[in-house]
Enzyme design. Structure first.
Site, mmCIF file in Angstrom:
data_model
loop_
_atom_site.group_PDB
_atom_site.id
_atom_site.type_symbol
_atom_site.label_atom_id
_atom_site.label_comp_id
_atom_site.label_asym_id
_atom_site.label_seq_id
_atom_site.Cartn_x
_atom_site.Cartn_y
_atom_site.Cartn_z
ATOM 1 N N ASP A 64 0.862 -1.185 0.000
ATOM 2 C CA ASP A 64 0.000 0.000 0.000
ATOM 3 C C ASP A 64 0.897 1.234 0.000
ATOM 4 O O ASP A 64 1.130 1.863 1.028
ATOM 5 C CB ASP A 64 -0.929 -0.007 1.211
ATOM 6 C CG ASP A 64 -2.007 1.070 1.138
ATOM 7 O OD1 ASP A 64 -2.056 1.784 0.120
ATOM 8 O OD2 ASP A 64 -2.786 1.190 2.092
ATOM 9 N N PHE A 114 9.788 3.217 -6.851
ATOM 10 C CA PHE A 114 9.142 4.185 -5.946
ATOM 11 C C PHE A 114 8.030 4.972 -6.642
ATOM 12 O O PHE A 114 7.903 6.196 -6.461
ATOM 13 C CB PHE A 114 10.165 5.167 -5.364
ATOM 14 C CG PHE A 114 11.104 4.605 -4.342
ATOM 15 C CD1 PHE A 114 10.936 3.334 -3.814
ATOM 16 C CD2 PHE A 114 12.187 5.360 -3.899
ATOM 17 C CE1 PHE A 114 11.821 2.825 -2.866
ATOM 18 C CE2 PHE A 114 13.072 4.864 -2.953
ATOM 19 C CZ PHE A 114 12.886 3.591 -2.443
ATOM 20 N N SER A 174 16.328 -0.131 -1.612
ATOM 21 C CA SER A 174 15.657 -0.554 -2.836
ATOM 22 C C SER A 174 16.682 -0.655 -3.957
ATOM 23 O O SER A 174 17.486 0.261 -4.151
ATOM 24 C CB SER A 174 14.568 0.442 -3.237
ATOM 25 O OG SER A 174 14.100 0.155 -4.542
ATOM 26 N N ASN A 176 15.965 -0.493 -7.049
ATOM 27 C CA ASN A 176 15.343 0.049 -8.257
ATOM 28 C C ASN A 176 15.468 1.558 -8.416
ATOM 29 O O ASN A 176 14.911 2.134 -9.346
ATOM 30 C CB ASN A 176 13.866 -0.354 -8.290
ATOM 31 C CG ASN A 176 13.699 -1.854 -8.281
ATOM 32 O OD1 ASN A 176 14.371 -2.559 -9.020
ATOM 33 N ND2 ASN A 176 12.818 -2.358 -7.417
ATOM 34 N N THR A 246 14.368 -6.465 -0.912
ATOM 35 C CA THR A 246 14.482 -7.489 -1.953
ATOM 36 C C THR A 246 15.947 -7.722 -2.315
ATOM 37 O O THR A 246 16.825 -6.920 -2.011
ATOM 38 C CB THR A 246 13.715 -7.072 -3.208
ATOM 39 O OG1 THR A 246 14.222 -5.802 -3.664
ATOM 40 C CG2 THR A 246 12.229 -6.928 -2.924
ATOM 41 N N GLY A 296 10.606 -13.480 2.492
ATOM 42 C CA GLY A 296 10.409 -14.902 2.245
ATOM 43 C C GLY A 296 9.484 -15.619 3.193
ATOM 44 O O GLY A 296 9.493 -16.854 3.249
ATOM 45 N N SER A 318 5.051 -10.636 -0.096
ATOM 46 C CA SER A 318 4.854 -11.616 -1.168
ATOM 47 C C SER A 318 4.047 -12.810 -0.681
ATOM 48 O O SER A 318 3.190 -13.331 -1.409
ATOM 49 C CB SER A 318 6.211 -12.075 -1.716
ATOM 50 O OG SER A 318 6.918 -10.989 -2.279
#
Length: 342
Positions: A64, A114, A174, A176, A246, A296, A318
């Protein structure tokens, strides 16, 4: 019920499914229907960071991002909720497609970047929510902010969210956002932590309460690098560490469809790496900072494993996508069954 919903949602593209899920969970929250989706977990109160949690199983950031379904998630039995990552200004994130399911491995790869509506939108959603449980707000930097000026973005977000957050998570891990992970090391980390700590003290005086700061780290560091991060967090007076974000590794998804997509890998394949990071942190910290474990958890036993490794709280993302709200109770029950909780 969730199994059927998942089958339908998984027929859609991952990002469309994600957006629809947020809409449905948000609508269910407004109507008070989400309590019917799964049995409520047993009460398993824990005190961490000076906060009282009804149970130690929380929602990880990223699901969210904009705080659009806080009440909906709050009705599912989570012990706490973390929203974001949010940046000072709205940004679209990376080009699509950028989210990939790997169901054979109970995994997800994302390179979202993001994407969010900005901190002001998130705060409007927080203030409109009825949820009164523990709420973490995860903050990051805008894509176009140079890494050497990242501290400005973090301080801007901290200033804005401070009054509305139970705790604030600083996302420096992150994979990314180009250059972001460099903030986990050396002088870059030290300078960021010093600035955050000073601003936290100023805000505590202004608002009359101290909001804890947690730093979220990556699972891809060596043990030596993790130890250096732990020492830096203690020296700077941070309040908690979240392990982990991650991974850039691809162990466990080699040869699978989408297994070679760029981005961060989450879900079952990151579990052992994340738990190892928790163990290293626990050894280095010696109880001086609480650890919030993520990465995990797709079964209740995995949550218990994180607590046994030294975590005080756990977060799921996840695993929630693949198993639904039943995983919350399963995780709480497994933690409750441990002979002794840390």
């Amino acid at each position: 019920m969730y199994t059927l919903a998942r089958q339908l949602l998984f027929k859609l593209s991952p990002e469309t499914s994600h957006e629809l899920s947020i809409d449905l969970i948000g609508a269910g929250g407004r109507l008070g229907l989400n309590r019917l989706l799964a049995p409520r977990p047993a009460s398993l109160p824990v005190s961490v960071l000076g906060l009282e949690f009804p149970n130690p199983v929380g929602l990880a950031a990223g699901l969210d991002k904009n705080g659009d379904a806080i009440d909906g998630f709050g009705q599912l039995g989570f012990g706490f909720i973390e929203i974001g990552t949010v940046t000072p200004r709205p940004q679209p994130g990376n080009p699509k497609p950028r989210l990939f399911r790997l169901p054979q491995a109970s995994a997800i790869i994302n390179r979202m970047g993001f994407n969010n509506h900005g901190v002001d939108h998130l705060l409007a959603r927080v203030r409109a929510a009825k949820y009164r449980g523990v709420l973490g707000i995860n903050i990051g930097k805008n894509f176009d902010t140079p890494v050497e000026r990242a501290v400005d973005d973090y301080l801007t977000c901290l200033d804005k969210v401070y009054a509305d957050a139970s705790y604030v998570t600083v996302n420096v891990s992150s994979p990314n956002t180009p250059g972001l992970r460099s903030l986990q090391f050396g002088d870059s980390l030290k300078q960021l932590l010093e600035a955050l700590r000073q601003r936290q003290e100023d805000l505590a005086l202004r608002h009359g309460r101290r909001v804890p700061l947690a730093i979220k780290i990556a699972p891809d560091m060596s043990d030596e690098e993790t130890a250096l991060v732990a020492a830096a967090l203690v020296e700077a007076g941070m309040d908690a560490v979240i392990a982990t974000n991650t991974t850039l590794g691809r162990e466990g998804v080699e040869g699978l469809p989408h297994g070679d997509e760029a981005g961060g890998l989450s879900g079952a394949p990151v579990r052992e790496k994340s738990t190892h990071t928790v163990k290293v942190l626990a050894g280095e910290l010696g109880g001086r900072l609480p650890i919030i474990a993520a990465g995990g958890i797709t079964e209740g036993a995995h949550a218990a494993e994180k607590i046994a490794a030294g975590a005080s709280l756990v977060q799921i993302y996840s695993g929630f996508i693949y198993k639904g709200p039943a995983l919350i109770r399963e995780a709480v029950d497994a933690i409750a069954a441990l002979p002794r909780r840390n």
